[in-house]
Design an enzyme around this catalytic site. Sequence first.
Site, PDB file in Angstrom:
ATOM      1  N   HIS A   1      -7.112  -4.874   2.026  1.00 28.93           N
ATOM      2  CA  HIS A   1      -7.151  -5.227   3.455  1.00 28.93           C
ATOM      3  C   HIS A   1      -7.110  -6.747   3.635  1.00 28.93           C
ATOM      4  CE1 HIS A   1      -9.584  -1.277   3.952  1.00 28.93           C
ATOM      5  NE2 HIS A   1      -8.404  -1.055   4.475  1.00 28.93           N
TER       6      HIS A   1
ATOM      7  N   LYS B   1     -17.752  10.771  10.944  1.00 28.01           N
ATOM      8  CA  LYS B   1     -19.125  11.122  11.364  1.00 28.01           C
ATOM      9  C   LYS B   1     -20.176  10.574  10.394  1.00 28.01           C
ATOM     10  CE  LYS B   1     -18.113  13.672  14.997  1.00 28.01           C
ATOM     11  NZ  LYS B   1     -17.223  12.655  15.594  1.00 28.01           N
TER      12      LYS B   1
ATOM     13  N   ARG C   1       1.059   0.603   0.665  1.00 30.02           N
ATOM     14  CA  ARG C   1       0.780   0.409  -0.749  1.00 30.02           C
ATOM     15  C   ARG C   1       1.787   1.129  -1.631  1.00 30.02           C
ATOM     16  NH1 ARG C   1      -5.129   2.552   0.122  1.00 30.02           N
ATOM     17  NH2 ARG C   1      -3.746   3.922   1.291  1.00 30.02           N
TER      18      ARG C   1
ATOM     19  N   SER D   1     -10.238   2.434   0.363  1.00 31.72           N
ATOM     20  CA  SER D   1     -11.678   2.483   0.659  1.00 31.72           C
ATOM     21  C   SER D   1     -12.289   3.741   0.037  1.00 31.72           C
ATOM     22  CB  SER D   1     -11.910   2.490   2.171  1.00 31.72           C
ATOM     23  OG  SER D   1     -11.424   1.307   2.743  1.00 31.72           O
TER      24      SER D   1
END
Length: 173
Positions: free
Chosen positions: A22, A46, A95, A133
């Site tokens: 990022h 969530k 990517r 991530s």
Amino acid sequence: MSATPARIAVCPGSFDPLTMGHVDIIERAARLYDRIVVAVLLNADKRPLFSVDERVAIIEDVFAGRDNVTVDTFEGLLVDYARQKGASVIVRGLRAVSDFEYEFQMALMNRHLAPHIETTFLMPAEQYTYISSRLIKEVFSLGGPIDGLVPPVVEAKLHARRQARLLPDARPT
Ligand code: PNS
């Protein structure tokens, strides 16, 4: 003679957590456009690893030296948010081929919704092309090294989480 309007680009994402991939993309975008708004999506997951406030604070910390990078949150349609910010560009990182289909669909849907907002794709440096991530969270929770793959502030926060036993330690016992 009228001044050229500033080229504002939005870099949207979940950033849970911010990775060096990022950072690489945002830095490239900051060299191409006048102003970058890094926009963290509110409430998508969530059970996020970091709260939205923590993610915003991390990104602000990492880009503290970059005057043309600001950090914000958004909800609802990305194109509505981009319009509200006066942005003409959405920046996404690509990517690998595996990213392409999802990104292609989003870019074309966003173009359908807002024909004047263009999506541009930037490629990260090769050493970051395999980072996500999701993989960072998995590798860290299994005890693997993540140094160099996330900014030091993220690494420190992950270690602090583990120390406080706020991160599940998924290493085999
Ligand atoms: O980093 P991510 O999680 O892949 O980012 C996805 C993001 C935030 C760019 C995407 O989910 C998004 O734009 N959400 C906002 C809702 C929206 O505008 N949906 C229609 C776009 S096709």
